[in-house]
Scaffold this motif. Structure first.
Motif, PDB file in Angstrom:
ATOM      1  N   VAL A 169       0.846  -1.202   0.000  1.00 17.83           N
ATOM      2  CA  VAL A 169       0.000   0.000   0.000  1.00 17.83           C
ATOM      3  C   VAL A 169       0.881   1.252   0.000  1.00 17.83           C
ATOM      4  CG1 VAL A 169      -1.691   1.353   1.305  1.00 17.83           C
ATOM      5  CG2 VAL A 169      -1.919  -1.141   1.156  1.00 17.83           C
ATOM      6  N   VAL A 170       0.621   2.130  -0.972  1.00 15.42           N
ATOM      7  CA  VAL A 170       1.271   3.436  -1.040  1.00 15.42           C
ATOM      8  C   VAL A 170       0.160   4.474  -1.169  1.00 15.42           C
ATOM      9  CG1 VAL A 170       2.797   4.949  -2.354  1.00 15.42           C
ATOM     10  CG2 VAL A 170       3.375   2.533  -2.089  1.00 15.42           C
ATOM     11  N   HIS A 171      -0.120   5.185  -0.074  1.00 12.42           N
ATOM     12  CA  HIS A 171      -1.165   6.204  -0.111  1.00 12.42           C
ATOM     13  C   HIS A 171      -0.781   7.341  -1.057  1.00 12.42           C
ATOM     14  CE1 HIS A 171      -2.588   4.781   4.070  1.00 12.42           C
ATOM     15  NE2 HIS A 171      -3.535   4.487   3.199  1.00 12.42           N
ATOM     16  N   ASN A 172      -1.777   7.917  -1.714  1.00 11.21           N
ATOM     17  CA  ASN A 172      -1.553   9.103  -2.529  1.00 11.21           C
ATOM     18  C   ASN A 172      -1.179  10.291  -1.653  1.00 11.21           C
ATOM     19  OD1 ASN A 172      -2.289   7.766  -4.882  1.00 11.21           O
ATOM     20  ND2 ASN A 172      -4.435   8.348  -4.709  1.00 11.21           N
ATOM     21  N   GLY A 173      -0.600  11.294  -2.274  1.00 12.73           N
ATOM     22  CA  GLY A 173      -0.411  12.584  -1.635  1.00 12.73           C
ATOM     23  C   GLY A 173      -1.496  13.550  -2.071  1.00 12.73           C
ATOM     24  N   CYS A 174      -1.539  14.703  -1.425  1.00 12.02           N
ATOM     25  CA  CYS A 174      -2.503  15.734  -1.847  1.00 12.02           C
ATOM     26  C   CYS A 174      -1.886  17.127  -1.825  1.00 12.02           C
ATOM     27  CB  CYS A 174      -3.747  15.699  -0.954  1.00 12.02           C
ATOM     28  SG  CYS A 174      -3.453  16.161   0.776  1.00 12.02           S
ATOM     29  N   ASP A 175      -0.610  17.224  -1.471  1.00 15.24           N
ATOM     30  CA  ASP A 175       0.006  18.532  -1.300  1.00 15.24           C
ATOM     31  C   ASP A 175       0.282  19.264  -2.611  1.00 15.24           C
ATOM     32  OD1 ASP A 175       1.747  16.258  -1.396  1.00 15.24           O
ATOM     33  OD2 ASP A 175       3.462  17.504  -0.895  1.00 15.24           O
ATOM     34  N   HIS A 176       0.045  18.614  -3.747  1.00 13.24           N
ATOM     35  CA  HIS A 176       0.223  19.298  -5.031  1.00 13.24           C
ATOM     36  C   HIS A 176      -0.694  20.512  -5.154  1.00 13.24           C
ATOM     37  CE1 HIS A 176      -2.993  16.322  -5.570  1.00 13.24           C
ATOM     38  NE2 HIS A 176      -3.500  17.158  -6.446  1.00 13.24           N
ATOM     39  N   VAL A 177      -1.884  20.442  -4.520  1.00  8.22           N
ATOM     40  CA  VAL A 177      -2.821  21.563  -4.662  1.00  8.22           C
ATOM     41  C   VAL A 177      -2.288  22.830  -3.999  1.00  8.22           C
ATOM     42  CG1 VAL A 177      -4.853  20.087  -4.886  1.00  8.22           C
ATOM     43  CG2 VAL A 177      -4.155  20.864  -2.613  1.00  8.22           C
ATOM     44  N   LEU A 178      -1.385  22.671  -3.035  1.00  6.84           N
ATOM     45  CA  LEU A 178      -0.833  23.834  -2.346  1.00  6.84           C
ATOM     46  C   LEU A 178       0.201  24.571  -3.193  1.00  6.84           C
ATOM     47  CD1 LEU A 178      -0.393  22.245   1.206  1.00  6.84           C
ATOM     48  CD2 LEU A 178      -2.324  23.595   0.327  1.00  6.84           C
ATOM     49  N   GLN A 179       0.634  23.927  -4.284  1.00  5.34           N
ATOM     50  CA  GLN A 179       1.604  24.552  -5.187  1.00  5.34           C
ATOM     51  C   GLN A 179       0.922  25.266  -6.356  1.00  5.34           C
ATOM     52  OE1 GLN A 179       4.651  24.325  -3.920  1.00  5.34           O
ATOM     53  NE2 GLN A 179       3.726  23.005  -2.352  1.00  5.34           N
ATOM     54  N   ILE A 180      -0.411  25.210  -6.399  1.00  3.63           N
ATOM     55  CA  ILE A 180      -1.162  25.785  -7.518  1.00  3.63           C
ATOM     56  C   ILE A 180      -1.772  27.121  -7.088  1.00  3.63           C
ATOM     57  CG2 ILE A 180      -3.111  25.458  -9.099  1.00  3.63           C
ATOM     58  CD1 ILE A 180      -2.729  22.424  -8.732  1.00  3.63           C
ATOM     59  N   ARG A 181      -1.508  28.154  -7.833  1.00  2.31           N
ATOM     60  CA  ARG A 181      -2.083  29.464  -7.526  1.00  2.31           C
ATOM     61  C   ARG A 181      -3.562  29.462  -7.923  1.00  2.31           C
ATOM     62  NH1 ARG A 181       0.362  35.360  -9.366  1.00  2.31           N
ATOM     63  NH2 ARG A 181      -1.187  36.640  -8.242  1.00  2.31           N
ATOM     64  N   PRO A 182      -4.462  29.750  -6.964  1.00  2.00           N
ATOM     65  CA  PRO A 182      -5.903  29.672  -7.284  1.00  2.00           C
ATOM     66  C   PRO A 182      -6.316  30.676  -8.353  1.00  2.00           C
ATOM     67  CG  PRO A 182      -5.530  29.780  -4.905  1.00  2.00           C
ATOM     68  CD  PRO A 182      -4.224  30.088  -5.560  1.00  2.00           C
ATOM     69  N   ASP A 183      -7.206  30.229  -9.215  1.00  2.00           N
ATOM     70  CA  ASP A 183      -7.821  31.085 -10.228  1.00  2.00           C
ATOM     71  C   ASP A 183      -9.309  31.152  -9.892  1.00  2.00           C
ATOM     72  OD1 ASP A 183      -9.033  32.199 -12.467  1.00  2.00           O
ATOM     73  OD2 ASP A 183      -7.732  31.185 -13.899  1.00  2.00           O
ATOM     74  N   ASP A 184      -9.795  32.330  -9.538  1.00  2.07           N
ATOM     75  CA  ASP A 184     -11.171  32.488  -9.055  1.00  2.07           C
ATOM     76  C   ASP A 184     -12.175  32.803 -10.158  1.00  2.07           C
ATOM     77  OD1 ASP A 184     -10.093  32.075  -6.570  1.00  2.07           O
ATOM     78  OD2 ASP A 184     -10.223  34.170  -5.918  1.00  2.07           O
ATOM     79  N   ARG A 185     -11.790  32.645 -11.413  1.00  2.00           N
ATOM     80  CA  ARG A 185     -12.680  33.099 -12.481  1.00  2.00           C
ATOM     81  C   ARG A 185     -14.022  32.379 -12.487  1.00  2.00           C
ATOM     82  NH1 ARG A 185      -9.448  31.915 -17.860  1.00  2.00           N
ATOM     83  NH2 ARG A 185      -7.742  32.477 -16.447  1.00  2.00           N
ATOM     84  N   GLN A 186     -14.048  31.087 -12.062  1.00  3.39           N
ATOM     85  CA  GLN A 186     -15.306  30.341 -12.082  1.00  3.39           C
ATOM     86  C   GLN A 186     -16.320  30.921 -11.098  1.00  3.39           C
ATOM     87  OE1 GLN A 186     -16.450  27.862 -14.031  1.00  3.39           O
ATOM     88  NE2 GLN A 186     -14.593  27.996 -15.260  1.00  3.39           N
ATOM     89  N   ILE A 187     -15.847  31.559 -10.047  1.00  6.48           N
ATOM     90  CA  ILE A 187     -16.761  32.180  -9.084  1.00  6.48           C
ATOM     91  C   ILE A 187     -17.546  33.292  -9.762  1.00  6.48           C
ATOM     92  CG2 ILE A 187     -16.879  33.503  -6.930  1.00  6.48           C
ATOM     93  CD1 ILE A 187     -14.415  31.946  -5.994  1.00  6.48           C
ATOM     94  N   ALA A 188     -16.862  34.073 -10.597  1.00  8.83           N
ATOM     95  CA  ALA A 188     -17.539  35.139 -11.334  1.00  8.83           C
ATOM     96  C   ALA A 188     -18.389  34.580 -12.472  1.00  8.83           C
ATOM     97  CB  ALA A 188     -16.508  36.129 -11.870  1.00  8.83           C
ATOM     98  N   VAL A 189     -17.829  33.610 -13.213  1.00 11.64           N
ATOM     99  CA  VAL A 189     -18.555  33.040 -14.357  1.00 11.64           C
ATOM    100  C   VAL A 189     -19.871  32.411 -13.920  1.00 11.64           C
ATOM    101  CG1 VAL A 189     -18.485  31.181 -16.081  1.00 11.64           C
ATOM    102  CG2 VAL A 189     -16.490  32.675 -15.766  1.00 11.64           C
ATOM    103  N   LEU A 190     -19.861  31.718 -12.796  1.00 10.39           N
ATOM    104  CA  LEU A 190     -21.053  31.013 -12.321  1.00 10.39           C
ATOM    105  C   LEU A 190     -21.873  31.841 -11.334  1.00 10.39           C
ATOM    106  CD1 LEU A 190     -19.394  27.524 -11.735  1.00 10.39           C
ATOM    107  CD2 LEU A 190     -20.789  28.235 -13.687  1.00 10.39           C
TER     108      LEU A 190
END
Length: 368
Positions: free
Chosen positions: A171-192
């Motif tokens: 068993v090798v669990h996945n990681g999730c810390d990749h999302v912390l390296q991504i600069r958020p893009d908030d455009r969907q908040i405005a689009v929707l």
């Protein structure tokens, strides 16, 4: 290209150039994290390489070169390429397959099988898909030296369905810390036209085991009438309606969006709803937790193992229960903050560095 040398670990790069999936994302992150570990650690003279199709884009890793197919292999179908060309090119090396499947002819291999859902949730897959995967799993589980999987739950399932012995599965669990390296893009908040912290995010996936129908019913009720349910991914309103689902007017579809846009949606959401009936791992809940988004999830599959006490677990068959718990997260600040704090702690234990080290050490032990 030159053939893979003895003691070289050859990553099966068939997935490069294919459409984005969760399985492909895991493979990309594992290779990138392994690349970061290699400097000074290539014990016993081992080297790594990615074997890929000609013309597909492969990230420029610092320590893992990419070797390309020979010209005569360019016309091969991807299945033929994986089953025949890859083992021929890597016959002196060790092949590491990270996307469920691998060549049957090459015993000196390890394969990461993410789940056993072709057995446990057959209605989510076509007959041809199920038969092909079951055929390959049968032989991969018997012939390859190591079977990796992503959770203790998946390990139990693979043993239960006879894919491989327990002592062969790591068993090798996945990681999730990749999302912390991504600069958020908030455009969907405005689009929707969304209000921050007053919308809920979920997968746009019609597979039966993903169980999105229970959310559609929950959001059709009066208490959630003014709360948007934002579904991200490839499935459309028409796709759900063609399967008999009634899609209420407060459901909004993003379509396929960039990682940065998804990070922006999760970081500003009131909650992520994840009602899946079975999961080999369940990466979206951990990604949400890492970004400070509360998670409401079903207590099935690997989700309790992965989410721990950081999710608000909900009966996956009860729209009323989902409605009640979602409202609790949206309206009760104490509940929200408790889930956010627990989520940060839980997500912090799942890193790609740790996953790559577990993978690296296991493969090194077999090839030492």
């Amino acid at each position: 290209m030159e053939r893979i040398a003895s003691k070289t670990i050859a990553f099966n790069g068939k997935f490069f150039g294919a459409g984005p999936t969760g399985v492909h994302k895991v493979a990309e992150e594992l290779i990138a994290a392994t690349d970061a570990l290699i400097a000074g650690q290539a014990a016993n003279g081992m080297d790594y390489a990615v074997v890929a199709r000609d013309g597909v884009e492969v990230p420029p890793y610092r320590h893992i070169p990419c070797v390309r197919e020979r010209p005569w292999a360019r016309r091969m179908h991807k299945i033929a390429w994986e089953q025949f060309y890859l083992p021929l090119a890597s016959r002196k090396g060790f092949i590491l397959n990270l996307c469920n499947l691998g060549p049957l002819l090459h015993r000196n291999s390890a394969t990461l099988i993410h789940d056993a859902q072709v057995y446990s949730a057959p209605e989510s897959y076509s007959l041809s898909f199920r038969l092909w995967y079951k055929f390959l799993f049968f032989f991969i589980g018997k012939r390859h030296k190591i079977i990796f999987t992503v959770s203790e739950y998946s390990k139990r399932e693979l043993v239960h369905y006879g894919v491989a012995r327990a002592d062969k599965i790591v068993v090798v669990h996945n990681g999730c810390d990749h999302v912390l390296q991504i600069r958020p893009d908030d455009r969907q908040i405005a689009v929707l036209d969304l209000d921050r912290r007053r919308y809920v995010v979920a997968l746009a996936n019609t597979q039966k085991h993903k169980n999105i129908g229970v959310l559609l019913k929950a959001f059709a009720g009066e208490p959630l009438r003014d709360v948007p349910l934002v579904l991200f991914g490839g499935a459309t309103r028409a796709d759900f309606e063609s399967l008999g689902h009634a899609v209420p007017p407060n459901v909004r579809f993003t379509g396929r969006i960039a990682d940065a846009e998804l990070v922006g949606l999760l970081a500003n959401a009131g909650a992520l709803a994840f009602p899946s009936l079975t999961e080999g791992f369940g990466l979206p809940p951990l990604e949400a937790m890492a970004l400070g988004c509360p998670v409401v999830a079903a207590p099935f599959g690997a989700l309790p193992e992965v989410c721990g006490n950081a999710a608000l677990y909900t009966d996956p068959l009860s729209p009323d229960a989902w409605r009640l718990n979602i409202l609790s997260v949206l309206n009760d600040e104490a509940v929200r903050q408790s889930l956010i704090s627990a989520g940060h702690r839980q997500a912090g234990g799942f890193t790609w560095k740790r996953a790559a080290r577990d993978l690296f050490e296991t493969v090194k032990a077999v090839n030492g």
